[in-house]
Design a protein around this motif. Structure first.
Motif, mmCIF file in Angstrom:
data_model
loop_
_atom_site.group_PDB
_atom_site.id
_atom_site.type_symbol
_atom_site.label_atom_id
_atom_site.label_comp_id
_atom_site.label_asym_id
_atom_site.label_seq_id
_atom_site.Cartn_x
_atom_site.Cartn_y
_atom_site.Cartn_z
ATOM 1 N N ILE A 135 -9.160 0.962 -2.197
ATOM 2 C CA ILE A 135 -9.169 1.188 -0.754
ATOM 3 C C ILE A 135 -8.904 2.670 -0.526
ATOM 4 O O ILE A 135 -8.001 3.252 -1.135
ATOM 5 N N LYS A 136 -9.703 3.279 0.349
ATOM 6 C CA LYS A 136 -9.569 4.714 0.636
ATOM 7 C C LYS A 136 -8.891 4.909 1.983
ATOM 8 O O LYS A 136 -9.225 4.240 2.958
ATOM 9 N N GLU A 137 -7.939 5.849 1.999
ATOM 10 C CA GLU A 137 -7.254 6.190 3.239
ATOM 11 C C GLU A 137 -7.020 7.691 3.288
ATOM 12 O O GLU A 137 -7.135 8.380 2.278
ATOM 13 N N LYS A 190 0.848 -1.190 0.000
ATOM 14 C CA LYS A 190 0.000 0.000 0.000
ATOM 15 C C LYS A 190 0.881 1.236 0.000
ATOM 16 O O LYS A 190 2.054 1.177 0.369
ATOM 17 N N ALA A 225 -5.815 -2.668 -4.009
ATOM 18 C CA ALA A 225 -5.224 -3.738 -3.216
ATOM 19 C C ALA A 225 -4.798 -4.895 -4.114
ATOM 20 O O ALA A 225 -3.875 -5.624 -3.800
ATOM 21 N N GLU A 282 -6.722 6.976 -2.768
ATOM 22 C CA GLU A 282 -7.141 5.602 -3.017
ATOM 23 C C GLU A 282 -5.982 4.820 -3.608
ATOM 24 O O GLU A 282 -5.078 5.387 -4.212
#
Length: 172
Positions: free
Chosen positions: A121-123, A4, A114, A111
């Motif tokens: 996937i949002k962070e 990531k 994965a 984003e």
């Protein structure tokens, strides 16, 4: 676990001491220390009520972006390992905080994938906090006035002390 992005934000401010009416420049360095790219990046900086964004002041990698507003958020290109994205913008100090300190942080949501065919996937990454010392309740003029009044009072005390000593010499 899949790789990531390792997104980080380093925030700086050009002044640590300010008064109401001063213009400050915030600089935020967005970096990614991973080979996994962070996409759909949205930069945001929610200002406290003591600060007001200066419209038209945003620069992204030293290129002006007149329509960008950090208080509502604006998109950036993907953040890769190739180098930081540098965001600068100005704010005006519109009032002092009762504590005398105005803290501020910035954030970037992003984003990443994965794996193939999987939903993104949002962070969100948040910067360090910078603090500006703003004397509570006084403008620059009021501070200058108070400094002058204090200086005059100190001089009056010194003169009074000299006069007292001279008076004692005359009486002796």
């Amino acid at each position: 676990m899949a790789e990531k992005p390792e997104v980080s934000l380093l925030k700086e401010v050009d002044k640590t001491d300010a008064v109401v009416g001063d213009i400050l420049t915030y600089t935020v360095f967005l970096t990614n220390d991973s080979l996994v790219e962070a996409g759909n990046v949205i930069f945001k900086d929610e200002l406290l009520e003591e600060l007001a964004f200066v419209p038209g002041s945003v620069k992204i990698d030293d290129i002006p972006n007149a329509s960008a507003d950090p208080t509502t958020g604006f998109p950036l290109s993907s953040i890769s390992i190739e180098g930081p994205i540098v965001v600068t913008f100005e704010v005006e100090v519109v009032k002092a905080d009762p504590s005398g300190v105005i803290p501020n942080t910035a954030s970037a949501s992003y984003e990443y994938e994965a794996g193939p065919g999987e939903p993104p996937i949002k962070e969100t990454a948040t910067s360090n906090e910078v603090q500006i010392n703003v004397p509570a309740g006084r403008t620059a003029c009021e501070w200058a006035r108070d400094l002058i009044l204090h200086s005059v009072a100190q001089e009056q005390k010194a003169i009074a002390g000299v006069l007292d000593m001279e008076g004692e010499k005359i009486q002796a």
